[in-house]
Scaffold this active site. Structure first.
Site, PDB file in Angstrom:
ATOM      1  CG  ASP A 192     -23.251 -10.855  49.787  1.00 52.37           C
ATOM      2  OD1 ASP A 192     -21.737 -11.201  49.190  1.00 52.37           O
ATOM      3  OD2 ASP A 192     -23.841 -11.468  48.689  1.00 52.37           O
ATOM      4  CE1 TYR A 227     -22.205 -16.838  44.144  1.00 49.71           C
ATOM      5  CE2 TYR A 227     -20.282 -17.855  45.278  1.00 49.71           C
ATOM      6  CZ  TYR A 227     -21.135 -16.599  45.060  1.00 49.71           C
ATOM      7  OH  TYR A 227     -20.311 -15.782  45.675  1.00 49.71           O
ATOM      8  CE1 TYR A 250     -23.909 -13.697  43.195  1.00 48.34           C
ATOM      9  CE2 TYR A 250     -25.972 -13.298  43.389  1.00 48.34           C
ATOM     10  CZ  TYR A 250     -24.376 -14.001  43.548  1.00 48.34           C
ATOM     11  OH  TYR A 250     -25.006 -13.921  44.851  1.00 48.34           O
ATOM     12  CG  HIS A 256     -20.484 -15.405  52.932  1.00 53.47           C
ATOM     13  ND1 HIS A 256     -20.040 -14.128  52.517  1.00 53.47           N
ATOM     14  CD2 HIS A 256     -21.801 -14.379  52.137  1.00 53.47           C
ATOM     15  CE1 HIS A 256     -20.213 -13.250  52.017  1.00 53.47           C
ATOM     16  NE2 HIS A 256     -21.503 -13.508  51.753  1.00 53.47           N
TER      17      HIS A 256
END
Length: 313
Positions: free
Chosen positions: A102, A147, A230, A290
């Protein structure tokens, strides 16, 4: 089988929580994503240790049992890159394989690009080479309730997560991110509303696993995790035409929702990613989600160990 050992290692301005198993001159350093932690690598650490490697996984700064930095809202991917190099220095490791899942893929590749002499090879799962900055993803092509866009808004995820206990937040994200659809909320929803409380955990993720994750995030909270990745993903990382010359492997689950990102499947399948990583092999796992490394650990371990063993270091 020997047990995983835990310690804290002083790195730059923080102490990082480090988990380690195995011995030998060849070292594999694992870099987690979100909502993950060192524990996400429990299967791979044992797999590579059994194959004769020294396996190291750590909690990124601001995550789990590692220290919070003084000013979490100023954190960036550059901090993670510098931490990986400083951790190698602190442990006396000249050169290592880096395995990133990720968002952990980004520092894995960036360390290999800026410090090629320290990296034997790079394996990433779920995310190909990406350079942080304003053009890292085509944000205008994503649905507005996506998201990542929601979590980039200051305070929004904090309010959404704050309605629930930490364990439920982790549970919901694991369920959401295990699906093949993009997590997108409607105008009258928040991201946590996308999971019904009666939905079971994925079969490969036990209540004990969830408890292990939750205990670590109860310690750290989500403050730094929302900043990196993020809210810092658009912050430029100062590199012009980066190249990763080390041998590399990308493992993608065919059912990973990341493949639904606009342009992502073309970027990988058409080989555009090889502009940045010329020595890249790509393996698709038909049933993989994922969390392919937790879902199909034996298959992933086999791919990882085969790659490690092929490199003449």
């Amino acid at each position: 089988m020997e047990k995983i050992k835990h310690s804290h290692v002083a790195v730059r301005d923080v102490k990082l929580h480090v988990a380690e198993i195995g011995e030998g001159p060849k070292v594999v350093v694992f870099l987690h994503g979100f909502p993950e932690i060192w524990y996400t690598w429990r299967h791979q650490m044992i797999g590579v240790a059994d194959a004769g490697y020294r396996a190291i996984a750590f909690d990124f700064r601001g995550y789990g049992l590692s220290d919070q930095p003084n000013d979490p809202e100023k954190g960036s991917f550059a901090d993670l890159v510098d931490d990986v190099v400083a951790l190698l220095d602190a442990l006396g490791i000249e050169k290592a394989f880096l395995v990133g899942k990720d968002f952990g893929a980004l520092p894995a590749y960036l360390v290999a690009a800026v410090k090629p002499e320290r990296v034997c090879g790079v394996i990433t799962l779920g995310v190909p080479f990406m350079l942080p900055g304003t053009s890292v993803l085509p944000w205008h092509l994503f649905p507005k309730g996506f998201y990542m866009l929601r979590w980039q808004e200051p305070g929004r995820a904090e309010a959404d997560f704050g309605r629930l206990d930490v364990k439920t937040v982790i549970r919901n994200i694991y369920i959401l991110f295990s699906r093949s659809e993009l997590p997108v909320a409607g105008d009258d929803q928040e991201i946590m509303d996308l999971v019904d409380e009666s939905t079971p955990l994925p079969p490969w993720f036990s209540e004990d696993d969830l408890a292990a994750y939750a205990s670590l995030y109860e310690k750290s909270g989500f403050r730094f995790a929302l900043q990196v990745p993020y809210r810092s993903l658009g912050k430029e990382y100062a590199m012009v035409d980066p190249k990763v010359t080390a041998p590399a492997l990308l493992i993608m689950g065919e059912k990973d929702y990341v493949l639904k990102f606009p342009g992502m499947e073309d970027y990988i399948r058409a080989g555009q990613v090889k502009h940045f990583v010329p020595n890249l092999d790509i393996t698709f796992m038909p049933e993989g989600s994922h969390f392919v490394h937790e879902q199909l650990p034996e298959q992933v371990n086999s791919l990882v160990v085969d790659f490690l063993n092929k490199q003449n270091i």
